[in-house]
Design a protein around this motif. Structure first.
Motif, PDB file in Angstrom:
ATOM      1  N   LEU A   1       0.840  -1.207   0.000  1.00 50.40           N
ATOM      2  CA  LEU A   1       0.000   0.000   0.000  1.00 50.40           C
ATOM      3  C   LEU A   1       0.871   1.253   0.000  1.00 50.40           C
ATOM      4  O   LEU A   1       0.609   2.206  -0.740  1.00 50.40           O
ATOM      5  CB  LEU A   1      -0.914   0.010   1.228  1.00 50.40           C
TER       6      LEU A   1
ATOM      7  N   TYR B   1       1.542   4.226  -2.637  1.00 49.80           N
ATOM      8  CA  TYR B   1       1.515   5.645  -2.231  1.00 49.80           C
ATOM      9  C   TYR B   1       2.750   6.356  -2.804  1.00 49.80           C
ATOM     10  O   TYR B   1       2.652   7.453  -3.358  1.00 49.80           O
ATOM     11  CB  TYR B   1       1.498   5.697  -0.702  1.00 49.80           C
TER      12      TYR B   1
ATOM     13  N   ILE C   1      -6.794  13.677   3.672  1.00 51.47           N
ATOM     14  CA  ILE C   1      -6.476  12.238   3.653  1.00 51.47           C
ATOM     15  C   ILE C   1      -5.003  12.027   4.012  1.00 51.47           C
ATOM     16  O   ILE C   1      -4.665  11.187   4.844  1.00 51.47           O
ATOM     17  CB  ILE C   1      -6.815  11.628   2.279  1.00 51.47           C
TER      18      ILE C   1
ATOM     19  N   ALA D   1     -12.016  11.145  -2.500  1.00 52.71           N
ATOM     20  CA  ALA D   1     -11.961   9.929  -1.681  1.00 52.71           C
ATOM     21  C   ALA D   1     -12.087   8.692  -2.569  1.00 52.71           C
ATOM     22  O   ALA D   1     -11.334   7.721  -2.409  1.00 52.71           O
ATOM     23  CB  ALA D   1     -13.068   9.959  -0.627  1.00 52.71           C
TER      24      ALA D   1
ATOM     25  N   TYR E   1      -8.655   6.117  -3.050  1.00 45.59           N
ATOM     26  CA  TYR E   1      -8.643   4.724  -2.581  1.00 45.59           C
ATOM     27  C   TYR E   1      -8.676   3.744  -3.745  1.00 45.59           C
ATOM     28  O   TYR E   1      -8.073   2.667  -3.662  1.00 45.59           O
ATOM     29  CB  TYR E   1      -9.762   4.501  -1.557  1.00 45.59           C
TER      30      TYR E   1
ATOM     31  N   THR F   1      -5.384   1.400  -3.737  1.00 45.21           N
ATOM     32  CA  THR F   1      -5.670  -0.016  -3.526  1.00 45.21           C
ATOM     33  C   THR F   1      -5.438  -0.799  -4.813  1.00 45.21           C
ATOM     34  O   THR F   1      -4.862  -1.894  -4.781  1.00 45.21           O
ATOM     35  CB  THR F   1      -7.135  -0.192  -3.057  1.00 45.21           C
TER      36      THR F   1
ATOM     37  N   VAL G   1      -7.490  -3.274   7.986  1.00 46.71           N
ATOM     38  CA  VAL G   1      -8.773  -2.572   7.882  1.00 46.71           C
ATOM     39  C   VAL G   1      -9.588  -2.734   9.170  1.00 46.71           C
ATOM     40  O   VAL G   1     -10.274  -1.812   9.590  1.00 46.71           O
ATOM     41  CB  VAL G   1      -9.569  -3.097   6.657  1.00 46.71           C
TER      42      VAL G   1
ATOM     43  N   THR H   1     -10.912   5.487   8.912  1.00 44.23           N
ATOM     44  CA  THR H   1     -10.997   6.236   7.655  1.00 44.23           C
ATOM     45  C   THR H   1     -12.393   6.833   7.486  1.00 44.23           C
ATOM     46  O   THR H   1     -12.545   8.019   7.139  1.00 44.23           O
ATOM     47  CB  THR H   1     -10.676   5.300   6.466  1.00 44.23           C
TER      48      THR H   1
END
Ligand SMILES: [Fe+2]
Ligand SMILES: [Fe+2]
Length: 280
Positions: A32, A36, A129, A190, A194, A198, A224, A234
């Protein structure tokens, strides 16, 4: 909330012996944050172009100065994360084609066709975020067992995201304060953020042939759910952003960010070096 924003350069070496999955036992979080890392430079170049485009509409000199400090921080984030791309290349990951398509189809298209109010709103939401990701990763010490070089890169970035978290929101309030604008930017951002992060993390795990493993699913569920609780947290952070009285100062995290940056600046050799005077 301390409003000072110090631009810093990340000077630590990122040699190629950094392991592929640099958070031991957690290929999901490693992937992840590798995703990023891939998405940061184009994202942050878009923030910088957007803030520059807004400059003539900002009457308050203090806000203009904070925008300049923000731009200098974001420029350094892009430079440092791009340095890490050499490691991803050496590790054999395919991601550059995807990154180019994202930059062209989303960010360059938005530059060309997106109204400035929408672009400012996108940046404001993605900065929230970035800040709450930083808050969660630092306050939960999620990377405490990580390879120290990558942990330093991520934690420096996260700490600065907390440090400058109010700038884009305050800018949005100055140029397009209507709630509908904030809402439109939040829904778009958003979903896109994601989906991209993801999706790319899944692609990296698939390239490692780790996607269809029981332990990968277990790590994802832990991240999660019961472990890091990022699903619930989140949703709460996004919900907070939608409250009419929201301001980024409410997130908190200043102490953990300041402690991280002080430790990295004091390290010998230093992890980060301050680039100049503080913007108050
Ligand atoms: Fe950043
Ligand atoms: Fe940022």
């Amino acid at each position: 909330m301390d409003e000072s924003i110090t631009p810093r350069r990340f000077v630590e070496a990122l040699p190629h012996d950094v392991p592929k999955h640099w958070l031991p036992g957690n290929e999901v979080v490693s992937s992840l944050l590798n995703a990023y890392t891939v998405l940061v430079p184009a994202n942050e170049a878009f923030y910088i172009r957007t803030l520059n485009a807004c400059q003539s509409r900002i009457a308050d000199p203090a806000l203009r100065a904070r925008c300049q400090a923000f731009i200098r921080q974001e420029a350094q984030h892009g430079v440092a994360h791009k340095r890490y791309w050499q490691n991803l290349d050496a590790q054999g990951y395919a991601y550059r084609g995807f990154e180019r398509v994202v930059d062209r189809v989303i960010f360059r298209t938005m530059d060309r066709w997106g109204p400035l109010w929408l672009r400012a709103s996108l940046v404001s939401c993605v900065e929230h975020i970035n800040a709450y990701l930083g808050y969660e990763f630092l306050s939960q010490a999620i990377l405490s067992e990580a390879d120290p070089r990558v942990r330093d890169l991520m934690e420096w970035h996260f700490a600065e995201e907390i440090e400058h978290r109010a700038v884009a929101f305050d800018l949005l309030q100055a140029v397009a304060p209507r709630y509908a604008v904030r809402l439109a930017g939040a829904l778009t951002t958003a979903a896109l953020f994601y989906l991209l992060m993801t999706g790319l993390a899944i692609a990296l795990l698939a390239q490692d042939r780790l996607l269809w493993r029981r332990s990968t699913l277990h790590q994802a569920v832990e991240h999660v759910g019961p472990g890091h609780q990022m699903g619930r947290r989140t949703l709460r952070h996004l919900w907070n952003y939608l409250k009419p009285g929201f301001h980024p100062a409410q997130l908190g995290g200043d102490a953990v960010a300041a402690a991280t940056l002080a430790r990295q600046t004091a390290a010998r050799p230093p992890v980060v070096v301050a680039m100049g005077a503080k913007a108050e």
